[in-house]
Design an enzyme around this catalytic site. Structure first.
Site, PDB file in Angstrom:
ATOM      1  CD  GLN A   1     -87.186  97.848   2.051  1.00  0.00           C
ATOM      2  OE1 GLN A   1     -87.439  99.007   2.364  1.00  0.00           O
ATOM      3  NE2 GLN A   1     -86.423  97.554   1.026  1.00  0.00           N
TER       4      GLN A   1
ATOM      5  CG  ASP B   1     -91.897 102.322  -2.480  1.00  0.00           C
ATOM      6  OD1 ASP B   1     -90.903 103.067  -2.507  1.00  0.00           O
ATOM      7  OD2 ASP B   1     -91.963 101.295  -1.779  1.00  0.00           O
TER       8      ASP B   1
ATOM      9  CE  LYS C   1     -86.259 102.611   1.646  1.00  0.00           C
ATOM     10  NZ  LYS C   1     -86.952 101.418   1.135  1.00  0.00           N
TER      11      LYS C   1
END
Length: 281
Positions: free
Chosen positions: A97, A120, A53
């Site tokens: 995460q 997200d 990422k």
């Protein structure tokens, strides 16, 4: 019939080029898009995902900040860091995460992220907006799947879409996005009786269970679009999906490979969401 392959790497390259152009346009106005990635603990898979990422951000003009903490990092400390990032004007997207260490409540952490920085798309506010057909952020993997269907000009409106897997991260939002696009949607789960009865009627089949070969060729409608979100390893240790790829490719009209299908799209749509957040800022 041999299925056409939907190449996630190729589509990602095209979309990332567009991301870089949009990032450059924002930077020219003095507003460089910024993404903060927070990693707690030493989960090897998470470290790989985070590294990918960060690299994707660097390659496409997005400012990225990586905050790494030991597994002993407390929930209170993590919430304090999220609160600080919420106030940081150089950060437009925040990603914590998952999974987090067992002593940290992931739901509490996700809800602490400002909804307008929740790239997200997991915040309950964004989940609610998606449910009502007015999404602020679309979760990255389902968003990527929709882009893949768009890339082959598949007529979603009126099609029967079957989604296997009902997680908050993929299955449920995928069903909502397909419904919003005009499909008739069947959402299956681990308790669904006679799974093949549903899949054999699917024009679009999205499989996101984490169970290798849960879909076999006899479960696929001839000519269907088969999207494999799964990520597993076979007996030889090679990456594979949830779909028995070779035999299913002989029946389907379109199919995604693993690797090289949905995986690259997930990170790409994270970049797109970050750009959208910066443009709205």
């Amino acid at each position: 019939m041999t299925a056409h392959i939907i190449d996630g790497n190729l589509l990602s390259k095209k979309l990332r080029s567009e991301v870089a152009e949009r990032a450059a346009a924002l930077a020219a106005k003095g507003r460089r898009p910024g993404l903060a990635v927070v990693l707690v603990g030493d989960n090897p898979a998470s470290q790989v995902y985070v590294r990918n990422k960060i690299k994707a951000c660097e390659d496409n003009g997005i400012h990225s900040v990586l905050e790494k903490y030991d597994a002993s990092f407390s929930e209170a400390e993590l919430l304090a860091r999220v609160a600080a990032l919420n106030k940081d004007p150089q950060i437009h997207g925040i990603l914590v995460q998952l999974p987090l260490p067992a002593h940290i409540d992931s739901h509490k952490v996700i809800e602490a992220i400002a909804a307008e920085k929740d790239v997200d798309g997991f915040h309950i506010s964004n989940a609610g907006l998606l449910m009502t057909g007015q999404p602020l952020f679309r979760p990255c993997t389902p968003y990527g799947v929709m882009k893949m269907l768009e890339s082959i000009n598949y007529p979603i409106r009126g099609a029967h879409a079957v989604v296997i897997g009902a997680s908050n991260i993929v299955g449920k939002p995928q069903a909502m996005l397909l419904l919003q696009a005009g499909a008739t949607v069947t959402l299956c789960n681990s308790k669904t009786r006679d799974l093949g009865h549903h899949t054999r009627d699917a024009d679009i089949l999205v499989v996101a269970t984490g169970k290798r070969n849960i879909v076999t060729a006899d479960m696929v409608k001839p000519g269907a679009v088969v999207i494999d979100v799964g990520m597993n390893r076979d007996d030889a240790g090679k990456l594979c999906g949830d779909v028995d790829y070779g035999p299913c490719a002989e029946v389907a009209g379109w199919i995604t490979p693993v690797p090289g299908g949905v995986g690259p799209m997930t990170i790409t749509m994270l970049l797109v969401n970050t750009i959208e957040a910066a443009e709205r800022y």
